[in-house]
Design an enzyme around this catalytic site. Structure first.
Site, PDB file in Angstrom:
ATOM      1  N   ASN A   1       3.324  61.766 101.502  1.00 20.74           N
ATOM      2  CA  ASN A   1       1.755  62.050 100.961  1.00 20.74           C
ATOM      3  C   ASN A   1       2.010  61.519  99.376  1.00 20.74           C
ATOM      4  OD1 ASN A   1      -0.686  63.018 100.813  1.00 20.74           O
ATOM      5  ND2 ASN A   1       0.044  64.598  99.538  1.00 20.74           N
TER       6      ASN A   1
ATOM      7  N   HIS B   1       0.166  62.390  95.539  1.00 24.30           N
ATOM      8  CA  HIS B   1      -0.831  63.334  94.889  1.00 24.30           C
ATOM      9  C   HIS B   1      -0.725  62.806  93.342  1.00 24.30           C
ATOM     10  CE1 HIS B   1      -2.305  67.165  94.149  1.00 24.30           C
ATOM     11  NE2 HIS B   1      -1.880  67.253  93.086  1.00 24.30           N
TER      12      HIS B   1
HETATM   13  C1  GRF Z   1      -5.706  59.531  95.286  1.00 27.76           C
HETATM   14  O1  GRF Z   1      -5.996  59.846  93.996  1.00 27.76           O
HETATM   15  C2  GRF Z   1      -4.626  60.314  95.899  1.00 27.76           C
HETATM   16  O2  GRF Z   1      -3.640  60.876  95.226  1.00 27.76           O
HETATM   17  C3  GRF Z   1      -5.469  61.811  96.509  1.00 27.76           C
HETATM   18  O3  GRF Z   1      -6.762  61.258  96.944  1.00 27.76           O
HETATM   19  C4  GRF Z   1      -7.117  60.094  96.316  1.00 27.76           C
HETATM   20  C5  GRF Z   1      -7.440  58.885  97.283  1.00 27.76           C
HETATM   21  O4  GRF Z   1      -7.817  57.732  96.622  1.00 27.76           O
HETATM   22  N1  GRF Z   1      -4.527  62.499  97.442  1.00 27.76           N
HETATM   23  P1  GRF Z   1      -7.878  56.284  97.506  1.00 27.76           P
HETATM   24  O5  GRF Z   1      -8.893  57.010  99.050  1.00 27.76           O
HETATM   25  O6  GRF Z   1      -6.492  55.948  97.964  1.00 27.76           O
HETATM   26  O7  GRF Z   1      -8.672  55.262  96.703  1.00 27.76           O
END
Ligand code: GRF
Length: 200
Positions: free
Chosen positions: A106, A108
């Site tokens: 994942n 974050h």
């Molecule tokens: C990212 O900031 C990720 O860290 C978080 O959700 C966002 C997703 O962005 N979990 P994207 O859909 O990849 O543009």
């Protein structure tokens, strides 16, 4: 190696992974993109690159466990080696955690264990911290609690806006997520308890 990407939204991280697979930086292919949101732009990105895209509606399943059992079924159908959560806004539970033990990653948008949960960027910004950043970690049963693979810091400067911070964070995400996936695909990661070791 076969990757599967789970995404709920815009999919900019998915796009970075698609690009890294296409240009050979990550020696693997994305077999399937799965979303729990029908309107997720991530599904369109997959279609644009001829990657199978699957929408699994949580409404069709009476519990988180039956929903996750369906996810595991689709992931196995596509012979998934690594599950990549790229803006996937659900907690992963059984049977996924057992079926893909040590094989779910994942991203974050904070330096965990600070600011877990859905508001990682804004929570750091509102708290006035001077340094935040990005974490890539393996997924366990908790919310953003699994063993950490890579982290990179971002400074919050005087006069920083939430927009400018978001931009900084996303740039780092796209860089270190692809790095972490590459390390996994090359067999350079091992997990022992809470610690991940990288063999460079
Ligand atoms: C990212 O900031 C990720 O860290 C978080 O959700 C966002 C997703 O962005 N979990 P994207 O859909 O990849 O543009």
């Amino acid at each position: 190696m076969n990757l599967a990407v789970l995404a709920s939204g815009h999919g900019s991280n998915l796009q970075a992974i698609i690009d890294a697979c296409e240009n050979g930086l990550i020696p693997a292919r994305i077999r399937v993109v799965i979303s729990d949101k029908k309107s997720a732009y991530a599904l369109q990105r997959a279609k644009d690159h001829n990657i199978p895209s699957v929408f699994v509606s949580p409404k069709d399943y009476p519990s988180r466990e039956t929903f996750d059992a369906k996810l595991a079924e689709v992931l196995k159908e596509y012979q998934t080696d690594l599950v990549v959560c790229a803006g996937y806004m659900r907690i992963i539970g059984e049977p996924m955690l057992t079926e893909f033990k040590g094989r779910i990653m994942n991203i974050h948008p904070s330096l965990l264990p600070s600011f877990p949960g859905t508001g990682g960027i804004k929570d750091a910004y509102d708290n006035g911290v001077r340094v935040t950043g990005v974490t890539v970690h393996f997924v366990d049963a908790g919310m953003d609690t699994g063993p950490i693979i890579l982290q990179e810091a971002a400074r919050i400067e005087d006069g920083e806006t939430l927009d400018s911070l978001e931009e900084k964070i996303h740039k780092i995400e796209h860089k270190i997520f692809t790095e972490a996936i590459k390390l996994f695909v090359e067999g350079k990661l091992s997990i022992e308890g809470r610690k991940v070791t990288i063999r460079r």
